[in-house]
Design a protein around this motif. Structure first.
Motif, PDB file in Angstrom:
ATOM      1  N   HIS A 187      -3.964   2.263   3.060  1.00 37.21           N
ATOM      2  CA  HIS A 187      -2.902   3.235   2.836  1.00 37.21           C
ATOM      3  C   HIS A 187      -2.493   3.927   4.144  1.00 37.21           C
ATOM      4  O   HIS A 187      -3.282   4.002   5.087  1.00 37.21           O
ATOM      5  CB  HIS A 187      -3.355   4.295   1.825  1.00 37.21           C
ATOM      6  N   THR A 188      -1.271   4.445   4.178  1.00 37.39           N
ATOM      7  CA  THR A 188      -0.792   5.255   5.290  1.00 37.39           C
ATOM      8  C   THR A 188      -1.026   6.716   4.928  1.00 37.39           C
ATOM      9  O   THR A 188      -0.618   7.166   3.854  1.00 37.39           O
ATOM     10  CB  THR A 188       0.704   5.016   5.536  1.00 37.39           C
TER      11      THR A 188
ATOM     12  N   LEU B 269      -1.438   5.615  -8.707  1.00 35.74           N
ATOM     13  CA  LEU B 269      -0.406   4.725  -8.164  1.00 35.74           C
ATOM     14  C   LEU B 269       0.053   3.705  -9.202  1.00 35.74           C
ATOM     15  O   LEU B 269       1.229   3.341  -9.240  1.00 35.74           O
ATOM     16  CB  LEU B 269      -0.946   4.014  -6.918  1.00 35.74           C
ATOM     17  N   VAL B 270      -0.857   3.247 -10.054  1.00 36.17           N
ATOM     18  CA  VAL B 270      -0.483   2.298 -11.099  1.00 36.17           C
ATOM     19  C   VAL B 270       0.449   2.954 -12.109  1.00 36.17           C
ATOM     20  O   VAL B 270       1.440   2.368 -12.553  1.00 36.17           O
ATOM     21  CB  VAL B 270      -1.739   1.741 -11.809  1.00 36.17           C
TER      22      VAL B 270
ATOM     23  N   PRO C 220       6.146  11.100   0.023  1.00 36.17           N
ATOM     24  CA  PRO C 220       4.869  10.404  -0.159  1.00 36.17           C
ATOM     25  C   PRO C 220       4.765   9.798  -1.549  1.00 36.17           C
ATOM     26  O   PRO C 220       5.380  10.277  -2.505  1.00 36.17           O
ATOM     27  CB  PRO C 220       3.828  11.512   0.050  1.00 36.17           C
ATOM     28  N   ASP C 221       3.988   8.740  -1.648  1.00 38.15           N
ATOM     29  CA  ASP C 221       3.772   8.095  -2.954  1.00 38.15           C
ATOM     30  C   ASP C 221       2.754   8.851  -3.791  1.00 38.15           C
ATOM     31  O   ASP C 221       2.704   8.693  -5.011  1.00 38.15           O
ATOM     32  CB  ASP C 221       3.292   6.660  -2.749  1.00 38.15           C
TER      33      ASP C 221
ATOM     34  N   MET D  28       0.832  -1.201   0.000  1.00 39.27           N
ATOM     35  CA  MET D  28       0.000   0.000   0.000  1.00 39.27           C
ATOM     36  C   MET D  28       0.871   1.257   0.000  1.00 39.27           C
ATOM     37  O   MET D  28       2.072   1.191   0.229  1.00 39.27           O
ATOM     38  CB  MET D  28      -0.922  -0.009   1.223  1.00 39.27           C
ATOM     39  N   ALA D  29       0.234   2.417  -0.222  1.00 38.65           N
ATOM     40  CA  ALA D  29       0.984   3.647  -0.443  1.00 38.65           C
ATOM     41  C   ALA D  29       0.899   4.590   0.750  1.00 38.65           C
ATOM     42  O   ALA D  29       0.014   4.478   1.596  1.00 38.65           O
ATOM     43  CB  ALA D  29       0.448   4.349  -1.690  1.00 38.65           C
ATOM     44  N   THR D  30       1.850   5.534   0.785  1.00 40.14           N
ATOM     45  CA  THR D  30       1.798   6.644   1.736  1.00 40.14           C
ATOM     46  C   THR D  30       1.247   7.849   0.992  1.00 40.14           C
ATOM     47  O   THR D  30       1.828   8.283  -0.005  1.00 40.14           O
ATOM     48  CB  THR D  30       3.192   6.963   2.295  1.00 40.14           C
ATOM     49  N   ILE D  31       0.122   8.378   1.464  1.00 37.35           N
ATOM     50  CA  ILE D  31      -0.589   9.442   0.752  1.00 37.35           C
ATOM     51  C   ILE D  31      -0.666  10.683   1.635  1.00 37.35           C
ATOM     52  O   ILE D  31      -1.073  10.604   2.798  1.00 37.35           O
ATOM     53  CB  ILE D  31      -2.006   8.991   0.358  1.00 37.35           C
ATOM     54  N   LEU D  32      -0.273  11.817   1.094  1.00 38.66           N
ATOM     55  CA  LEU D  32      -0.375  13.108   1.782  1.00 38.66           C
ATOM     56  C   LEU D  32      -1.650  13.808   1.324  1.00 38.66           C
ATOM     57  O   LEU D  32      -1.836  14.042   0.131  1.00 38.66           O
ATOM     58  CB  LEU D  32       0.860  13.961   1.473  1.00 38.66           C
ATOM     59  N   VAL D  33      -2.515  14.137   2.277  1.00 38.44           N
ATOM     60  CA  VAL D  33      -3.758  14.866   1.993  1.00 38.44           C
ATOM     61  C   VAL D  33      -3.585  16.297   2.482  1.00 38.44           C
ATOM     62  O   VAL D  33      -3.361  16.533   3.677  1.00 38.44           O
ATOM     63  CB  VAL D  33      -4.964  14.215   2.693  1.00 38.44           C
ATOM     64  N   VAL D  34      -3.683  17.262   1.556  1.00 36.97           N
ATOM     65  CA  VAL D  34      -3.512  18.680   1.895  1.00 36.97           C
ATOM     66  C   VAL D  34      -4.821  19.405   1.643  1.00 36.97           C
ATOM     67  O   VAL D  34      -5.245  19.562   0.490  1.00 36.97           O
ATOM     68  CB  VAL D  34      -2.384  19.318   1.050  1.00 36.97           C
TER      69      VAL D  34
END
Length: 233
Positions: A26-27, A118-119, A46-47, A1-7
């Motif tokens: 996801h993280t 992500l793909v 982040p991914d 799974m991915a690391t996602i930054l939400v702003v």
């Protein structure tokens, strides 16, 4: 799974996106303005970034330009806005964004955009190594045989007259998200049939809150009417 930054400067949007994406495994890292977003970007890579356009200090497009000019746009960025226009979306894409989501963001559109982002940025899988043959006998990459389709079979331990008692087969040679959705759908259908459609007992068995369970079943396309009991469960 991915690391996602939400702003996003809206607490409700950050909380909602964090809950949905965390449920997907996801993280999640959160930032409410450009200053916090820069800090997270410096601390980690982040991914994927979900970036709101309209923020009080620095708007999302300006931050996107800043990252691009500094060589920090090493991750895909999806822009979000409730007041965006086609021109805004085009401008964001021109400066490096790969997608634009209009608020209110639906669950399906969010998950589809995240998955596609992500793909697209996933590293290519290396070609299978051929060992035990001299170099002149090794096949060229273009002449390798097509990959074998792998499947996984699971049997449901239900009475033989139950519709789910037949063996379930899952194709493994497919994207992780599709394989997981197929498995989860069969998993929940199994428990719904076993508990005669009782959402309370299924929630207890699967360890999910009822609200989360309803949302999960709807997302997976599980037919709840087929399993409903006469007393409403």
């Amino acid at each position: 799974m991915a690391t996602i930054l939400v702003v996003d400067d809206e607490l409700g949007i950050r909380a909602l996106l964090s809950e949905i994406l965390s449920d997907e495994g996801h993280t999640i890292e959160l930032a409410e303005n450009a200053t916090q977003a820069r800090s997270v970007r410096e601390r980690m890579r982040p991914d994927l970034v979900l970036l709101d356009i309209w923020m009080p200090d620095v708007d999302g497009v300006t931050l996107l330009k800043e990252w691009g000019s500094a060589g920090l746009l090493t991750m895909p960025v999806i822009m979000m806005s409730g007041h965006g226009t086609i021109d805004t979306a085009v401008e964001a894409t021109k400066f490096g964004a790969i997608a634009f989501l209009e608020k209110p963001i639906t669950l399906q559109k969010l998950l589809r955009a995240v998955e596609q982002a992500l793909v697209k940025t996933a590293p290519p899988r290396p070609a299978p190594a051929v060992v035990g043959l001299p170099s002149y006998a090794r096949p060229e990459p273009g002449n390798l045989p097509p990959p074998t389709t792998h499947t996984m079979a699971l049997s449901s331990h239900l009475p033989s007259n139950n519709a789910l008692a037949s063996e379930q087969s899952f194709e493994l040679d497919r994207p992780l998200r599709e394989a997981r959705d197929a498995f989860e759908k069969s998993y929940f259908e199994f428990h719904l049939a076993k508990e005669n459609g009782s959402m309370t007992r299924v929630a207890e068995k699967t360890g999910l809150e009822r609200t989360h369970l309803y949302r999960k079943l709807k997302q997976l396309g599980v037919d709840l009417s087929r399993n409903k009991r006469g007393n409403g469960g």
